[in-house]
Design an enzyme around this catalytic site. Structure first.
Site, PDB file in Angstrom:
ATOM      1  N   ASP A 226       0.874  -1.163   0.000  1.00 35.76           N
ATOM      2  CA  ASP A 226       0.000   0.000   0.000  1.00 35.76           C
ATOM      3  C   ASP A 226       0.915   1.218   0.000  1.00 35.76           C
ATOM      4  O   ASP A 226       1.555   1.524   1.011  1.00 35.76           O
ATOM      5  CB  ASP A 226      -0.921  -0.036   1.228  1.00 35.76           C
ATOM      6  CG  ASP A 226      -1.896   1.139   1.265  1.00 35.76           C
ATOM      7  OD1 ASP A 226      -1.635   2.162   0.607  1.00 35.76           O
ATOM      8  OD2 ASP A 226      -2.923   1.025   1.962  1.00 35.76           O
TER       9      ASP A 226
ATOM     10  N   LYS B 296      -6.113  10.242  -1.895  1.00 35.33           N
ATOM     11  CA  LYS B 296      -5.173  11.022  -1.056  1.00 35.33           C
ATOM     12  C   LYS B 296      -4.272  11.895  -1.936  1.00 35.33           C
ATOM     13  O   LYS B 296      -4.771  12.736  -2.647  1.00 35.33           O
ATOM     14  CB  LYS B 296      -4.381  10.066  -0.172  1.00 35.33           C
ATOM     15  CG  LYS B 296      -5.227   8.971   0.484  1.00 35.33           C
ATOM     16  CD  LYS B 296      -6.268   9.530   1.437  1.00 35.33           C
ATOM     17  CE  LYS B 296      -7.205   8.420   1.893  1.00 35.33           C
ATOM     18  NZ  LYS B 296      -8.260   8.880   2.773  1.00 35.33           N
TER      19      LYS B 296
HETATM   20  C1  LIG Z   1      -3.018   3.941   3.607  1.00 32.47           C
HETATM   21  C2  LIG Z   1      -4.437   3.883   3.115  1.00 32.47           C
HETATM   22  N1  LIG Z   1      -4.830   2.859   2.371  1.00 32.47           N
HETATM   23  C3  LIG Z   1      -6.099   2.751   1.921  1.00 32.47           C
HETATM   24  C4  LIG Z   1      -7.049   3.699   2.225  1.00 32.47           C
HETATM   25  C5  LIG Z   1      -8.470   3.528   1.745  1.00 32.47           C
HETATM   26  O1  LIG Z   1      -8.757   4.454   0.727  1.00 32.47           O
HETATM   27  P1  LIG Z   1     -10.256   4.955   0.406  1.00 32.47           P
HETATM   28  O2  LIG Z   1     -10.687   5.791   1.550  1.00 32.47           O
HETATM   29  O3  LIG Z   1     -10.114   5.688  -0.899  1.00 32.47           O
HETATM   30  O4  LIG Z   1     -11.108   3.738   0.249  1.00 32.47           O
HETATM   31  C6  LIG Z   1      -6.687   4.794   3.021  1.00 32.47           C
HETATM   32  C7  LIG Z   1      -7.696   5.802   3.396  1.00 32.47           C
HETATM   33  O5  LIG Z   1      -7.482   6.583   4.303  1.00 32.47           O
HETATM   34  C8  LIG Z   1      -5.339   4.894   3.464  1.00 32.47           C
HETATM   35  O6  LIG Z   1      -4.942   5.922   4.232  1.00 32.47           O
END
Ligand SMILES: Cc1ncc(COP(=O)(O)O)c(C=O)c1O
Length: 374
Positions: free
Chosen positions: A171, A196
């Protein structure tokens, strides 16, 4: 070509129909097909794909150095699709500090899909080796992590996963490809919440998976999940993320410089028990971060000497930082993570997580100082 150049141009070919330099947004949900369902224009229906999403996918593959990319409706949709593409009976090993939503997937959903999940500190080589099981198909890493900003050595973890016959997905939401390219370090896939930094303006939700090697079998499984469960990226959202990519290099430079200034200012304060920022030489992952990142990112977490109430009091006194969840926009945000996460939260109660924006760092530091001492 260098990252900044790729990010400005990828997926930005002049529109052949009109000569438009800014990409068109195709909102059509359906595309003319032949009498036997042939697709002469390459598209059929929006849930299969759409031209704006295709442009974004080309750009995402280019900026990550991958051979294939798939855009999704959100970061969680991308994460879930990758996990749903695994065969039942698989085991997935997660890093112990993990975005909260992915932890929920691991705990509440994977068992229902017939997939086993467990968590370990991937930085602990012995514990990592012991946690691998015969059925481990996938290792799931995040670096820097949300919310503790731990740093993982991706080359080492990729090698250990591959020795075991497992894949590594990272991630990469907090670092972005502007600062760290996991595929170059041996990872098989990168996942992003494009909501983000890639979008970059707190106004679009999206997700992405980028694969190091195009893998027709995995691609077919991912596309099937995306199509059947309807997790496609909308055309307008794809367009906004594509636009965000153009300035990603500049923005990340400034986010990181501001975060470094804020972390350094917080580090000397008696009200602050600990500052988690990989750019500080005192951070346990600093040397690894120096090796695998171009800069240390825009997120800073810090812990208050007076515990939970102190943390909430400080968050409440801030004037410039907005108390809000999410990260990666131009404006600085702060939140008491333990209050916002739900049942599976492991966020320390004294921790505040800040997304450092593009304001002048002196103004951000002044706001934090008045909140700490007020
Ligand atoms: C590190 C990380 N991965 C995944 C996500 C999930 O993304 P989304 O809110 O677009 O579903 C977030 C959301 O805050 C995140 O900070």
């Amino acid at each position: 070509m260098q990252f900044e150049t790729i990010a400005v141009h990828a997926g930005g070919e002049v529109d052949p129909a009109t000569g438009a330099v800014a990409p068109p947004i195709h909102l059509s949900t359906t595309f003319e097909h032949g009498p036997a369902g042939e697709a002469p224009h390459g598209q059929l229906y929006i849930r299969d794909g759409n031209p704006t999403q295709t442009r974004l996918e080309q750009a995402l593959a280019a900026i990550e150095g991958g051979e294939a990319a798939y855009a999704f409706a959100s970061g969680m949709a991308a994460a879930a699709a990758y996990l749903q593409a695994l065969p039942a009976g698989s085991h997935v090993l997660f890093h112990h500090d993990l975005y909260y939503g992915v932890r929920v997937l691991a705990n509440d959903y994977l068992p229902r899909w017939g997939i086993e999940a467990s968590a370990v500190d991937l930085a602990d080589e012995r514990a990592f080796a012991a946690a691998l099981r015969p059925a481990t198909r996938l290792v799931w890493a995040e670096t820097p992590t949300n919310p503790l900003l731990e740093v993982l050595d991706l080359r080492r973890i990729a090698a250990a996963a591959h020795d075991h016959g497992a894949s590594l997905i990272v991630d990469g939401t907090l670092a972005t490809p502007a600062l760290q390219r996991p595929l170059d370090l041996g990872a098989d896939a990168v996942m992003h919440a494009t909501t983000k930094y890639l979008g970059g303006h707190s106004d679009v939700q999206g997700g992405a998976l980028v694969l190091r090697r195009s893998d027709p079998e995995l691609a077919a499984r991912l596309l099937r999940v995306r199509h059947d469960l309807g997790a496609v990226a909308a055309p307008f959202n794809s367009w906004l993320v594509l636009r965000g990519l153009r300035s990603l290099g500049c923005r990340m430079e400034r986010h990181a410089a501001n975060a470094m200034a804020v972390a350094s200012a917080l580090a000397g304060r008696p009200e602050v028990a600990a500052v988690h920022y990989p750019g500080l030489p005192s951070h346990p992952g600093h040397e690894i971060a120096r090796r695998q990142m171009r800069a240390f990112g825009g997120m800073v977490s810090f812990r208050l000497a007076g515990g939970r109430e102190h943390a909430q009091r400080v968050a409440g006194r801030l004037r410039l930082f907005v108390n809000a969840t999410s990260l990666g926009g131009t404006e600085s945000l702060i939140e008491h993570r333990a209050s916002v996460e739900g049942a599976h939260s492991t966020a320390p109660p004294d921790l505040l997580r800040a997304s450092i924006g593009l304001e002048h760092p002196d103004d951000l530091i002044a706001d934090l100082m008045q909140a700490l001492t007020g």
